[in-house]
Design a protein around this motif. Structure first.
Motif, PDB file in Angstrom:
ATOM      1  N   VAL A 172       0.880  -1.017  -0.082  1.00  0.00           N
ATOM      2  CA  VAL A 172       0.021  -0.021   0.101  1.00  0.00           C
ATOM      3  C   VAL A 172       1.006   1.291  -0.042  1.00  0.00           C
ATOM      4  CG1 VAL A 172      -1.788   1.320   1.252  1.00  0.00           C
ATOM      5  CG2 VAL A 172      -1.913  -1.216   1.313  1.00  0.00           C
ATOM      6  N   VAL A 173       2.008   1.393   0.799  1.00  0.00           N
ATOM      7  CA  VAL A 173       2.785   2.361   0.771  1.00  0.00           C
ATOM      8  C   VAL A 173       3.483   2.766  -0.476  1.00  0.00           C
ATOM      9  CG1 VAL A 173       4.911   3.320   1.917  1.00  0.00           C
ATOM     10  CG2 VAL A 173       3.514   2.052   3.182  1.00  0.00           C
ATOM     11  N   ASN A 174       3.897   1.865  -1.366  1.00  0.00           N
ATOM     12  CA  ASN A 174       4.577   2.099  -2.664  1.00  0.00           C
ATOM     13  C   ASN A 174       3.128   2.609  -3.575  1.00  0.00           C
ATOM     14  OD1 ASN A 174       6.874   1.290  -1.546  1.00  0.00           O
ATOM     15  ND2 ASN A 174       6.863  -0.711  -2.822  1.00  0.00           N
ATOM     16  N   ASN A 175       2.034   2.051  -3.490  1.00  0.00           N
ATOM     17  CA  ASN A 175       0.799   2.376  -4.261  1.00  0.00           C
ATOM     18  C   ASN A 175       0.696   3.924  -4.259  1.00  0.00           C
ATOM     19  OD1 ASN A 175      -1.136   2.592  -6.023  1.00  0.00           O
ATOM     20  ND2 ASN A 175      -2.580   1.238  -4.850  1.00  0.00           N
ATOM     21  N   LEU A 176       0.543   4.309  -2.786  1.00  0.00           N
ATOM     22  CA  LEU A 176       0.279   5.531  -2.395  1.00  0.00           C
ATOM     23  C   LEU A 176       1.234   6.634  -2.753  1.00  0.00           C
ATOM     24  CD1 LEU A 176      -1.447   5.088   1.105  1.00  0.00           C
ATOM     25  CD2 LEU A 176      -2.521   5.204  -0.917  1.00  0.00           C
ATOM     26  N   LEU A 177       2.408   6.294  -2.502  1.00  0.00           N
ATOM     27  CA  LEU A 177       3.570   7.232  -2.919  1.00  0.00           C
ATOM     28  C   LEU A 177       3.650   7.570  -4.298  1.00  0.00           C
ATOM     29  CD1 LEU A 177       6.382   6.235  -0.508  1.00  0.00           C
ATOM     30  CD2 LEU A 177       5.056   8.155  -0.446  1.00  0.00           C
ATOM     31  N   SER A 178       3.257   6.292  -5.086  1.00  0.00           N
ATOM     32  CA  SER A 178       3.256   6.435  -6.712  1.00  0.00           C
ATOM     33  C   SER A 178       2.212   7.598  -7.139  1.00  0.00           C
ATOM     34  CB  SER A 178       3.280   5.144  -7.447  1.00  0.00           C
ATOM     35  OG  SER A 178       4.473   4.158  -6.927  1.00  0.00           O
ATOM     36  N   ARG A 179       1.240   7.756  -6.570  1.00  0.00           N
ATOM     37  CA  ARG A 179       0.072   8.483  -6.853  1.00  0.00           C
ATOM     38  C   ARG A 179       0.587   9.988  -6.685  1.00  0.00           C
ATOM     39  NH1 ARG A 179      -4.820   6.166  -6.927  1.00  0.00           N
ATOM     40  NH2 ARG A 179      -4.880   3.977  -6.177  1.00  0.00           N
ATOM     41  N   LEU A 180       1.680  10.436  -6.316  1.00  0.00           N
ATOM     42  CA  LEU A 180       2.395  11.746  -5.894  1.00  0.00           C
ATOM     43  C   LEU A 180       2.892  12.152  -7.358  1.00  0.00           C
ATOM     44  CD1 LEU A 180       4.195  11.626  -2.372  1.00  0.00           C
ATOM     45  CD2 LEU A 180       1.587  12.371  -3.217  1.00  0.00           C
ATOM     46  N   GLY A 182       5.361  12.791 -10.151  1.00  0.00           N
ATOM     47  CA  GLY A 182       6.714  12.888 -10.299  1.00  0.00           C
ATOM     48  C   GLY A 182       7.299  11.732  -9.462  1.00  0.00           C
ATOM     49  N   VAL A 183       6.659  11.071  -8.764  1.00  0.00           N
ATOM     50  CA  VAL A 183       6.970   9.824  -7.900  1.00  0.00           C
ATOM     51  C   VAL A 183       6.731   8.554  -8.148  1.00  0.00           C
ATOM     52  CG1 VAL A 183       7.048   9.123  -5.375  1.00  0.00           C
ATOM     53  CG2 VAL A 183       6.892  11.477  -5.731  1.00  0.00           C
ATOM     54  N   ASP A 184       7.746   7.709  -8.173  1.00  0.00           N
ATOM     55  CA  ASP A 184       7.596   6.409  -8.955  1.00  0.00           C
ATOM     56  C   ASP A 184       7.993   5.258  -7.870  1.00  0.00           C
ATOM     57  OD1 ASP A 184       6.763   4.036 -10.360  1.00  0.00           O
ATOM     58  OD2 ASP A 184       8.227   4.314 -11.965  1.00  0.00           O
ATOM     59  N   PHE A 185       7.278   4.832  -7.112  1.00  0.00           N
ATOM     60  CA  PHE A 185       7.661   3.743  -6.108  1.00  0.00           C
ATOM     61  C   PHE A 185       7.222   2.327  -6.671  1.00  0.00           C
ATOM     62  CE2 PHE A 185       9.221   7.228  -3.519  1.00  0.00           C
ATOM     63  CZ  PHE A 185      10.032   6.594  -2.531  1.00  0.00           C
ATOM     64  N   GLN A 186       6.843   2.079  -7.822  1.00  0.00           N
ATOM     65  CA  GLN A 186       6.343   0.588  -8.129  1.00  0.00           C
ATOM     66  C   GLN A 186       7.466  -0.339  -8.225  1.00  0.00           C
ATOM     67  OE1 GLN A 186       3.156  -0.172  -8.393  1.00  0.00           O
ATOM     68  NE2 GLN A 186       2.194   1.818  -8.141  1.00  0.00           N
ATOM     69  N   GLY A 187       7.370  -1.324  -7.277  1.00  0.00           N
ATOM     70  CA  GLY A 187       8.416  -2.225  -7.481  1.00  0.00           C
ATOM     71  C   GLY A 187       9.522  -1.873  -6.365  1.00  0.00           C
TER      72      GLY A 187
END
Length: 334
Positions: A172-180, A182-187
């Motif tokens: 969930v943390v990666n998914n929420l951060l990737s919604r910002l 310019g931020v890509d935390f997928q994987g």
């Protein structure tokens, strides 16, 4: 004046004082027979704590003595399973451990992790305790129930939830951060970098410790006299001044007690790291508890593991001595 008048004017002769019978002396008890009432009242506290002392001695005394003895031996698997007595090596285990640079790196890592976790726990806990004073009754009851539920959650369940939250693929943390923007935390794998991994582990530790801190500090805050706070405000003190000079001196003994317990608990963190790393923590994630475990069971050097455990106990004994000294100073001031 006649002789009769002279005789009448003379003062009467003093009657000699005869001492009356002396009051009987209280009988002293014989040396072999104590006073019944006072003797029973003096022994009562010891009789009440005797079961607790016996239980603590049975549970902790034998393992502690066995640990001390083992740290001066060289116990291996052959001695453990074969039942033979391991050879005595004196202080060799301690000199080997203290001369290992990896031990000092683990010790520094443990101290830093403990300081960060204790600071975050006490800061957030004190803030939530102060907030609870300003909440309505039913909101405070709901928050207290949520804190108790979080506190009673088993460690395995809590670590499983945080592993899911920080999962690289479905977290969930990666998914929420990737919604910002310019931020890509997928994987993104949070455990490739030790400082990021310890951030997740520290969140588990702080999340599990905050309920106890909040409830304990809130109970202490309820003992602060309201008239003292009102008098400080009338004298012109702001909110920070009221907390610094009125509130905190009252809750200081409880705050020190909770801080000392947090230091001991966070210094001995084991299960959170062990479970978050799937029972196989990397050397970069070793704290003193894990280091002792790996030396004892993975390297099959049980004596080195016990030596590390005793060194940890000695380090924590310094914290306990400091806390007791603070308590004694508080009692002298009062």
């Amino acid at each position: 004046m006649t002789a009769a008048d002279t005789k009448a004017a003379d003062p009467p002769a003093a009657v000699p004082h005869r001492p009356g019978p002396k009051p009987p002396r209280p009988s002293r008890p014989s040396p072999g027979r104590p006073r019944s009432g006072r003797g029973k009242s003096a022994r009562l506290p010891y009789l009440l704590i005797a079961p607790a002392i016996v239980a603590v001695g049975a549970v902790f005394a034998y393992p502690l003595v066995k640990t001390v003895i083992m740290s001066f031996q060289d116990m291996r698997r052959a001695h453990l399973w074969g039942g033979t007595t391991p050879p005595w090596v004196g202080f060799e285990q301690f000199t080997n451990i203290l001369g290992d640079p990896h031990f000092w790196a683990v010790t520094v890592r443990t101290v830093l992790f403990m300081v960060v976790c204790v600071t975050a726990t006490m800061g957030l806990g004190l803030g939530l305790a102060l907030l609870m004073q300003r909440l309505s009754t039913w909101v405070r009851l709901l928050l207290t129930g949520a804190l108790v539920a979080a506190w009673s959650m088993p460690l395995l369940v809590a670590t499983s939830i945080f592993r899911w939250l920080s999962d690289s693929d479905y977290g969930v943390v990666n998914n929420l951060l990737s919604r910002l923007p310019g931020v890509d935390f997928q994987g993104h794998n949070w455990f490739l970098e030790p400082w990021q991994g310890f951030t997740v582990i520290g969140a588990v530790v702080v999340w599990g410790a905050i309920p106890f801190v909040v409830i304990t500090l809130y109970a202490a805050l309820t003992q602060v006299p309201a008239e003292l706070e009102e008098a400080a405000r009338l004298d012109g003190a702001n909110a920070l001044g009221v907390f610094r000079h009125v509130v905190f001196p009252v809750i200081k003994p409880v705050f020190q007690m909770v801080t000392t317990l947090s230091v001991i608990w966070d210094f001995n963190v084991f299960g959170q790291i062990f479970l978050m790393r799937a029972n196989k923590p990397e050397p970069e994630y070793e704290l003193l508890g894990l280091y002792s475990f790996s030396k004892a069971f993975e390297s099959a050097s049980f004596s080195q593991g016990t030596a590390i455990a005793l060194i940890t106990v000695l380090l924590l004994s310094g914290v306990a001595v400091y806390y007791l000294r603070q308590l004694m100073k508080t009692g002298e001031v009062e």
